[in-house]
Scaffold this active site. Structure first.
Site, PDB file in Angstrom:
ATOM      1  N   TYR A 110      29.218 -18.592 -19.672  1.00 52.11           N
ATOM      2  CA  TYR A 110      29.698 -18.802 -18.307  1.00 52.11           C
ATOM      3  C   TYR A 110      28.576 -19.252 -17.369  1.00 52.11           C
ATOM      4  O   TYR A 110      27.443 -18.783 -17.502  1.00 52.11           O
ATOM      5  CB  TYR A 110      30.293 -17.507 -17.740  1.00 52.11           C
ATOM      6  CG  TYR A 110      30.712 -17.692 -16.309  1.00 52.11           C
ATOM      7  CD1 TYR A 110      31.941 -18.261 -16.007  1.00 52.11           C
ATOM      8  CD2 TYR A 110      29.851 -17.385 -15.259  1.00 52.11           C
ATOM      9  CE1 TYR A 110      32.308 -18.489 -14.701  1.00 52.11           C
ATOM     10  CE2 TYR A 110      30.216 -17.610 -13.946  1.00 52.11           C
ATOM     11  CZ  TYR A 110      31.449 -18.162 -13.668  1.00 52.11           C
ATOM     12  OH  TYR A 110      31.808 -18.400 -12.371  1.00 52.11           O
ATOM     13  N   TRP A 112      27.006 -22.059 -14.069  1.00 49.90           N
ATOM     14  CA  TRP A 112      26.749 -23.418 -13.620  1.00 49.90           C
ATOM     15  C   TRP A 112      25.757 -24.079 -14.566  1.00 49.90           C
ATOM     16  O   TRP A 112      25.105 -23.424 -15.370  1.00 49.90           O
ATOM     17  CB  TRP A 112      26.171 -23.409 -12.210  1.00 49.90           C
ATOM     18  CG  TRP A 112      27.176 -23.136 -11.132  1.00 49.90           C
ATOM     19  CD1 TRP A 112      27.941 -22.018 -11.003  1.00 49.90           C
ATOM     20  CD2 TRP A 112      27.497 -23.992 -10.033  1.00 49.90           C
ATOM     21  NE1 TRP A 112      28.719 -22.129  -9.876  1.00 49.90           N
ATOM     22  CE2 TRP A 112      28.471 -23.314  -9.265  1.00 49.90           C
ATOM     23  CE3 TRP A 112      27.053 -25.249  -9.610  1.00 49.90           C
ATOM     24  CZ2 TRP A 112      29.017 -23.870  -8.098  1.00 49.90           C
ATOM     25  CZ3 TRP A 112      27.589 -25.787  -8.449  1.00 49.90           C
ATOM     26  CH2 TRP A 112      28.571 -25.109  -7.707  1.00 49.90           C
TER      27      TRP A 112
HETATM   28  N1  LIG Z   1      23.839 -22.257  -0.794  1.00 51.39           N
HETATM   29  C1  LIG Z   1      24.698 -21.869  -1.723  1.00 51.39           C
HETATM   30  N2  LIG Z   1      26.022 -22.137  -1.556  1.00 51.39           N
HETATM   31  C2  LIG Z   1      26.919 -21.724  -2.494  1.00 51.39           C
HETATM   32  C3  LIG Z   1      26.495 -21.041  -3.664  1.00 51.39           C
HETATM   33  C4  LIG Z   1      25.091 -20.784  -3.815  1.00 51.39           C
HETATM   34  O1  LIG Z   1      24.644 -20.186  -4.825  1.00 51.39           O
HETATM   35  N3  LIG Z   1      24.237 -21.211  -2.833  1.00 51.39           N
HETATM   36  N4  LIG Z   1      27.427 -20.646  -4.590  1.00 51.39           N
HETATM   37  C5  LIG Z   1      28.730 -21.324  -4.599  1.00 51.39           C
HETATM   38  C6  LIG Z   1      29.681 -20.525  -5.387  1.00 51.39           C
HETATM   39  S1  LIG Z   1      29.515 -20.549  -7.110  1.00 51.39           S
HETATM   40  C7  LIG Z   1      30.674 -19.817  -4.847  1.00 51.39           C
HETATM   41  S2  LIG Z   1      31.762 -18.950  -5.860  1.00 51.39           S
HETATM   42  C8  LIG Z   1      30.873 -19.760  -3.394  1.00 51.39           C
HETATM   43  C9  LIG Z   1      31.123 -18.303  -2.952  1.00 51.39           C
HETATM   44  O2  LIG Z   1      31.639 -18.242  -1.692  1.00 51.39           O
HETATM   45  P1  LIG Z   1      31.845 -16.805  -1.002  1.00 51.39           P
HETATM   46  O3  LIG Z   1      32.220 -15.812  -2.026  1.00 51.39           O
HETATM   47  O4  LIG Z   1      32.767 -16.952   0.145  1.00 51.39           O
HETATM   48  O5  LIG Z   1      30.357 -16.594  -0.477  1.00 51.39           O
HETATM   49  P2  LIG Z   1      29.451 -15.325  -0.186  1.00 51.39           P
HETATM   50  O6  LIG Z   1      28.211 -15.871   0.448  1.00 51.39           O
HETATM   51  O7  LIG Z   1      29.276 -14.479  -1.380  1.00 51.39           O
HETATM   52  O8  LIG Z   1      30.286 -14.477   0.861  1.00 51.39           O
HETATM   53  C10 LIG Z   1      30.579 -14.981   2.149  1.00 51.39           C
HETATM   54  C11 LIG Z   1      30.484 -13.866   3.154  1.00 51.39           C
HETATM   55  O9  LIG Z   1      31.491 -12.876   2.925  1.00 51.39           O
HETATM   56  C12 LIG Z   1      31.099 -11.724   3.642  1.00 51.39           C
HETATM   57  N5  LIG Z   1      31.674 -10.534   3.027  1.00 51.39           N
HETATM   58  C13 LIG Z   1      31.197  -9.838   1.980  1.00 51.39           C
HETATM   59  N6  LIG Z   1      32.004  -8.788   1.704  1.00 51.39           N
HETATM   60  C14 LIG Z   1      33.004  -8.831   2.610  1.00 51.39           C
HETATM   61  C15 LIG Z   1      34.162  -8.023   2.854  1.00 51.39           C
HETATM   62  O10 LIG Z   1      34.433  -7.033   2.187  1.00 51.39           O
HETATM   63  N7  LIG Z   1      35.003  -8.404   3.854  1.00 51.39           N
HETATM   64  C16 LIG Z   1      34.748  -9.494   4.619  1.00 51.39           C
HETATM   65  N8  LIG Z   1      35.636  -9.798   5.570  1.00 51.39           N
HETATM   66  N9  LIG Z   1      33.652 -10.247   4.442  1.00 51.39           N
HETATM   67  C17 LIG Z   1      32.804  -9.933   3.443  1.00 51.39           C
HETATM   68  C18 LIG Z   1      29.579 -11.681   3.588  1.00 51.39           C
HETATM   69  O11 LIG Z   1      29.089 -11.407   4.888  1.00 51.39           O
HETATM   70  C19 LIG Z   1      29.200 -13.067   3.072  1.00 51.39           C
HETATM   71  O12 LIG Z   1      28.165 -13.674   3.802  1.00 51.39           O
HETATM   72  O13 LIG Z   1      29.754 -20.279  -2.682  1.00 51.39           O
HETATM   73  C20 LIG Z   1      29.277 -21.535  -3.193  1.00 51.39           C
HETATM   74  N10 LIG Z   1      28.253 -22.011  -2.284  1.00 51.39           N
HETATM   75  N1  LIG Z   2      25.926  -9.495  -7.125  1.00 47.19           N
HETATM   76  C1  LIG Z   2      26.534 -10.674  -7.209  1.00 47.19           C
HETATM   77  N2  LIG Z   2      26.561 -11.326  -8.392  1.00 47.19           N
HETATM   78  C2  LIG Z   2      27.155 -12.534  -8.473  1.00 47.19           C
HETATM   79  C3  LIG Z   2      27.760 -13.130  -7.344  1.00 47.19           C
HETATM   80  C4  LIG Z   2      27.733 -12.413  -6.108  1.00 47.19           C
HETATM   81  O1  LIG Z   2      28.277 -12.882  -5.079  1.00 47.19           O
HETATM   82  N3  LIG Z   2      27.101 -11.192  -6.080  1.00 47.19           N
HETATM   83  N4  LIG Z   2      28.343 -14.371  -7.442  1.00 47.19           N
HETATM   84  C5  LIG Z   2      28.860 -14.739  -8.749  1.00 47.19           C
HETATM   85  C6  LIG Z   2      29.237 -16.159  -8.787  1.00 47.19           C
HETATM   86  S1  LIG Z   2      30.398 -16.671  -7.643  1.00 47.19           S
HETATM   87  C7  LIG Z   2      28.767 -17.030  -9.714  1.00 47.19           C
HETATM   88  S2  LIG Z   2      29.468 -18.591  -9.818  1.00 47.19           S
HETATM   89  C8  LIG Z   2      27.725 -16.630 -10.664  1.00 47.19           C
HETATM   90  C9  LIG Z   2      26.712 -17.748 -10.919  1.00 47.19           C
HETATM   91  O2  LIG Z   2      25.981 -17.473 -12.048  1.00 47.19           O
HETATM   92  P1  LIG Z   2      25.326 -18.639 -12.923  1.00 47.19           P
HETATM   93  O3  LIG Z   2      26.159 -19.858 -12.874  1.00 47.19           O
HETATM   94  O4  LIG Z   2      25.046 -18.045 -14.245  1.00 47.19           O
HETATM   95  O5  LIG Z   2      23.980 -18.899 -12.107  1.00 47.19           O
HETATM   96  P2  LIG Z   2      22.941 -20.091 -12.153  1.00 47.19           P
HETATM   97  O6  LIG Z   2      21.677 -19.530 -11.614  1.00 47.19           O
HETATM   98  O7  LIG Z   2      23.482 -21.294 -11.471  1.00 47.19           O
HETATM   99  O8  LIG Z   2      22.744 -20.343 -13.704  1.00 47.19           O
HETATM  100  C10 LIG Z   2      22.686 -21.612 -14.246  1.00 47.19           C
HETATM  101  C11 LIG Z   2      21.660 -21.603 -15.364  1.00 47.19           C
HETATM  102  O9  LIG Z   2      21.821 -22.816 -16.094  1.00 47.19           O
HETATM  103  C12 LIG Z   2      20.547 -23.481 -16.212  1.00 47.19           C
HETATM  104  N5  LIG Z   2      20.831 -24.920 -16.294  1.00 47.19           N
HETATM  105  C13 LIG Z   2      20.953 -25.829 -15.304  1.00 47.19           C
HETATM  106  N6  LIG Z   2      21.229 -27.040 -15.809  1.00 47.19           N
HETATM  107  C14 LIG Z   2      21.275 -26.897 -17.149  1.00 47.19           C
HETATM  108  C15 LIG Z   2      21.504 -27.804 -18.221  1.00 47.19           C
HETATM  109  O10 LIG Z   2      21.743 -28.995 -18.034  1.00 47.19           O
HETATM  110  N7  LIG Z   2      21.458 -27.297 -19.491  1.00 47.19           N
HETATM  111  C16 LIG Z   2      21.215 -25.977 -19.745  1.00 47.19           C
HETATM  112  N8  LIG Z   2      21.185 -25.573 -21.007  1.00 47.19           N
HETATM  113  N9  LIG Z   2      20.977 -25.108 -18.737  1.00 47.19           N
HETATM  114  C17 LIG Z   2      21.025 -25.564 -17.470  1.00 47.19           C
HETATM  115  C18 LIG Z   2      19.761 -23.055 -15.003  1.00 47.19           C
HETATM  116  O11 LIG Z   2      18.368 -23.191 -15.236  1.00 47.19           O
HETATM  117  C19 LIG Z   2      20.232 -21.601 -14.843  1.00 47.19           C
HETATM  118  O12 LIG Z   2      19.440 -20.727 -15.607  1.00 47.19           O
HETATM  119  O13 LIG Z   2      27.045 -15.468 -10.187  1.00 47.19           O
HETATM  120  C20 LIG Z   2      27.932 -14.399  -9.929  1.00 47.19           C
HETATM  121  N10 LIG Z   2      27.177 -13.194  -9.675  1.00 47.19           N
HETATM  122 MO   LIG Z   3      30.894 -18.957  -8.005  1.00 46.30          MO
END
Ligand SMILES: Nc1nc2c(c(=O)[nH]1)N[C@H]1C(S)=C(S)[C@@H](COP(=O)(O)OP(=O)(O)OC[C@H]3O[C@@H](n4cnc5c(=O)[nH]c(N)nc54)[C@H](O)[C@@H]3O)O[C@H]1N2
Ligand SMILES: Nc1nc2c(c(=O)[nH]1)N[C@H]1C(S)=C(S)[C@@H](COP(=O)(O)OP(=O)(O)OC[C@H]3O[C@@H](n4cnc5c(=O)[nH]c(N)nc54)[C@H](O)[C@@H]3O)O[C@H]1N2
Ligand SMILES: [Mo]
Length: 772
Positions: A110, A112
């Site tokens: 799983y 990115w």
């Molecule tokens: N720069 C940047 N942007 C990203 C990502 C990244 O890694 N970096 N990740 C991307 C990915 S994979 C995803 S899934 C999305 C995730 O998108 P989201 O899940 O919406 O993003 P978060 O920043 O985890 O949360 C947004 C806000 O929700 C608020 N929050 C937390 N818990 C609660 C709660 O219980 N109630 C309410 N009302 N608010 C709460 C927090 O203050 C937090 O800042 O973002 C994407 N965008």
């Molecule tokens: N506590 C907490 N945990 C969370 C979240 C949270 O809000 N709170 N958010 C969750 C969410 S929404 C998400 S989506 C996940 C994200 O979790 P991940 O998607 O696992 O996070 P990344 O750091 O983007 O991991 C991508 C990895 O792939 C590698 N990579 C990049 N490009 C390539 C490629 O071309 N080939 C290979 N082989 N590797 C590559 C990068 O170096 C990196 O190590 O985390 C989750 N975990």
């Molecule tokens: Mo995500």
């Protein structure tokens, strides 16, 4: 100097190279929306912790594959040639398949990867493992694991269909009056787009809606979750209590007769039973604004005012993804739909319910022109696990669990193969994961760096990064089809995922099936031609390949104009346009879910106390609610060693923010090195004092590379600030089994011990070269 244009998840850049090394990554001229992550990349691309040769864990090489008694994550490595690593991986895959069957391989991998239609690592690994006869896969996501399971029961459609069916910005700007965002619309989350960001359009649309007079309300623990220039009203709440606030809004709508009786009667089922719950007719507890205030801390009068406004003005209810990444995360999504249905705005232009407005391109447009990708083939193994149950699956082969009405058992996993994603970033309770990770006999991983994933692997393949490959990028709902030129060759000793898989496939006799006789560049050209043909069939002429690469890309027109979604058609004529739910209507009460008999997810949305929250008895020991949101300086753990992320650290650690009152009570000040802890683990972090958040809440971004202290008084403490050492590894409920990092209590104190250096960016010990 060579300048090459490419596209990444965080935007389009010109990559400047000198002598085969990337020296600068700069935004494409004229694009003011591009993220600051790009310019910080060269530091990481050329870092000493870059992997430049295949590696094998010493214990695995000496003793061979063992079950349970491994020491992954703390042992030295031996450098090996590509030929040797390829042979080791091939013979180990053969052994596991012959002795235990393909189901024993976990290939869920799983997470990115990098932008690009061909080199997308999950497509590569799945195609590879399918050519070998299949693997155990994962289902669902960490992003929206609870939403994906609950919404098909409530509104029908596929798990992500809300993305296309939710309220869209152009409609909000034209017809909307009010956007109520649970979890806000953090601007940091708009800088990325999975697959490649053409131009970020999210903030532009928010501003257009504001300029058109739309009012914004942010219900969230953080004020900064909505852009300052939207003048949003901030209703600070205790994390994890959104359902209580929504129920009270429903209570007022009902009590004041503002609810849309006709829509509830003709387009929904089960409202009557739900209304009894809201009014407290059976449990003696009416879900009044005062009741909600006692749970959430949101002012009761503000709830009354907001309900009146929602009942009379065209309203979009926006549900951020964070509010379902917590205990009982199904409930706020189910309740969010019910609230929109009651408000009178669902199925009317500019109103209704949306999920994730603010993130990436959500709400900007529903679709893009279809772009070809690497075909993955079919998986001959049908076994899968809910993605966030990985540690349990490794720890309890054959163990029983429930999921979405099914009783299932975990497969017996012997080999884990990972390419793309980083479980030691994304999973909860990393100390538990580190223990579970010792169970499989072999772990094979591809990555570009010595990061937590590769440190915890047995056979490590060093792979090229996005700027070292040629590909085509196309992001979700993005209009740009972008050329990704190879800016530099991969460092000596580094190959692509594709070449690594092709080499193993060859030794296992399926080379031809995997490659179809094409090199990577030939595949990229083939995918462009397939895309051109698809566009042509749909009536759009795309430039020929030579012109596409010369111009650096191609801007498509809109794929579909924005149309009122199926909730509009449902409202117009529910008999002619039913939803694909059992009743054909919105299921406020679901007979099917009720039939599962889950007390953690009953037949209609309810307020259920999270296991950990600010109202729990455990606050006596752990009085702070820890939020671990998405980082503004990275994509998850990617480029944590890049300049933007490194410069954001405080006391050399990931910054954690807390309210001035909470800091003062503990005698803490800005810049202090603090220890954050609970029963599951502890971490160091650098303190930022911030009045823009609710007292009682501490916030740290995810993504600091996991850096466990090996021994001593602080054994297993993460020295760097990865919050997943503290989060709980427990499914949202038996329905979705989704991750719930958002429900975590901690305490914070000044760290007075001998300060350990961060070693996340120091490679593990390499002892010698095999065969040399
Ligand atoms: N720069 C940047 N942007 C990203 C990502 C990244 O890694 N970096 N990740 C991307 C990915 S994979 C995803 S899934 C999305 C995730 O998108 P989201 O899940 O919406 O993003 P978060 O920043 O985890 O949360 C947004 C806000 O929700 C608020 N929050 C937390 N818990 C609660 C709660 O219980 N109630 C309410 N009302 N608010 C709460 C927090 O203050 C937090 O800042 O973002 C994407 N965008
Ligand atoms: N506590 C907490 N945990 C969370 C979240 C949270 O809000 N709170 N958010 C969750 C969410 S929404 C998400 S989506 C996940 C994200 O979790 P991940 O998607 O696992 O996070 P990344 O750091 O983007 O991991 C991508 C990895 O792939 C590698 N990579 C990049 N490009 C390539 C490629 O071309 N080939 C290979 N082989 N590797 C590559 C990068 O170096 C990196 O190590 O985390 C989750 N975990
Ligand atoms: Mo995500």
């Amino acid at each position: 100097m060579d300048i090459t244009r490419t596209a990444l998840h965080w935007g389009r850049y010109d990559v400047v190279a000198d002598g085969g090394r990337v020296v600068e990554v700069r935004p494409v001229p004229g694009d003011t929306t591009v993220s600051a992550i790009g310019p910080g990349m060269p530091e990481a691309l050329n870092a000493p912790y870059r992997l430049t040769e295949p590696m094998v864990r010493k214990g695995w090489l000496d003793d061979g594959p063992k079950r349970g008694t491994n020491h992954r994550g703390s042992e030295p490595f031996v450098a090996v040639s590509w030929e040797r690593a390829t042979e080791l991986a091939a013979s180990e895959l053969r052994r596991v398949i012959d002795t235990h069957g393909n189901e024993a391989i976990y290939g869920g991998s799983y997470g990115w990867g990098s932008a690009g239609r061909f080199h997308h690592p999950q497509s590569q690994i799945h195609r590879f493992l399918r050519s070998l006869g299949g693997y155990t896969d994962s289902t669902g996501s960490y992003s929206v694991g609870a939403m994906e399971v609950i919404l098909p029961h409530v509104i029908g459609g596929d798990p992500w269909s809300i993305w296309q069916r939710g309220t869209m910005w152009p409609d909000i700007a034209e017809h909307g009056e009010l956007v109520v965002s649970f979890g806000g619309m953090a601007t940091k989350n708009a800088q990325l787009n999975p697959g490649g960001q053409g131009r970020s359009e999210q903030l532009e649309w928010q501003r257009r809606a504001r300029a058109a007079g739309v009012r914004f309300v942010t219900v969230s623990p953080l004020a900064g979750d909505t852009a300052a220039d939207l003048d949003a009203q901030w209703l600070p709440l205790r994390p994890g209590t959104d359902v209580a606030v929504m129920l009270a809004l429903a209570y007022v709508l009902q009590a004041e007769g503002l609810h849309d009786r006709e829509f509830l009667a003709t387009c929904c089922v089960g409202y009557d039973r739900f209304e009894r719950y809201v009014r407290g007719l059976d449990d003696g507890r009416p879900k009044t604004p005062a009741w909600a205030e006692s749970i959430s801390g949101v002012d009761a009068d503000a709830i009354v005012d907001l309900a009146r406004e929602m009942g009379t003005r065209r309203t979009a209810v926006n549900l951020s993804w964070s509010i379902q990444r917590q205990d009982h995360g199904e409930q706020p999504y189910w309740m969010g739909v019910v609230l929109a249905a009651m408000s009178g705005s669902l199925g009317r232009p500019g109103g209704g319910v949306a999920s994730g407005l603010g993130i990436n391109k959500t709400g900007v447009r529903a679709r893009r022109w279809p772009v070809a990708s690497l075909p993955q083939g079919t998986n001959a193994v049908s076994t899968s696990i809910p993605v966030a149950r990985i540690a349990d699956a490794l720890l309890e082969p054959g163990g029983a669990y429930e999921y979405n009405g099914e009783r299932r058992t975990y497969p017996d996993l012997r080999l884990v193969y990972w390419a793309g994603g980083n479980p030691f970033h994304h999973h909860q309770d990393l100390n538990k994961l580190a223990q579970a990770w010792q169970q499989p006999e072999t772990v094979i991983a591809h990555d570009s760096w010595w990061n937590p994933l590769t440190r915890f692997a047995d056979i490590v393949f060093p792979v090229a990064t996005a700027v070292e490959r040629r590909d085509i990028a196309a992001g979700a709902s993005d209009l740009s089809l972008m050329a990704m030129e190879r800016a530099v060759a991969p460092p000596e000793g580094v190959r692509t995922d594709y070449d690594a898989f092709a080499g193993i496939a060859d030794l296992l006799g399926v080379g031809k099936e995997f490659t179809e006789g094409r090199t990577a560049d030939e595949w990229v050209d083939e995918l462009y031609e397939r895309t051109r043909r698809t566009f042509a069939d749909l009536g759009l002429e795309a430039p020929g390949a030579a012109e596409f690469w010369r111009a650096g890309g191609f801007e498509t027109p809109e794929f579909t104009s924005v149309v009122a979604g199926d909730f509009g058609r449902l409202r117009d004529d529910p008999d002619r346009h039913p939803l694909s739910t059992p009743s054909g209507r919105i299921e406020i009460f679901s007979e099917r879910i009720a039939g599962f008999g889950y007390d953690d997810c009953p037949g209609h949305p309810v307020w259920l106390e999270p296991h950990e929250w600010l109202g729990a008895a455990a606050t006596a020991t752990y009085p702070l609610h820890l939020l671990s949101n998405q980082p503004s300086t990275r994509l998850h753990s990617q480029y944590d060693g890049g300049r933007l992320s490194r410069e954001s650290k405080v006391a050399g650690r990931e910054p954690i923010a807390m309210h001035p009152d909470d800091a003062a009570r503990r005698g803490l000040g800005d810049g202090d090195l603090v220890r954050v802890f609970n029963d599951r683990g502890s971490m160091l972090a650098g303190l930022r004092v911030d009045s823009g958040q609710r007292p009682g809440v501490a916030v740290i971004a995810t993504g600091a590379w996991f850096d466990p202290e090996p021994a001593g008084a602080y054994a297993r403490m993460c020295r760097h600030g990865n919050p997943n050492v503290l989060t709980r590894d427990q499914g949202t409920s038996r329905l979705a089994q989704a991750p719930a990092p958002g429900s975590t209590l901690v305490e914070i104190e000044r760290f007075d011990g001998a300060v350990p250096p961060v070693r996340a960016f120091v490679p593990p010990e390499i002892i010698g070269r095999d065969g040399a």
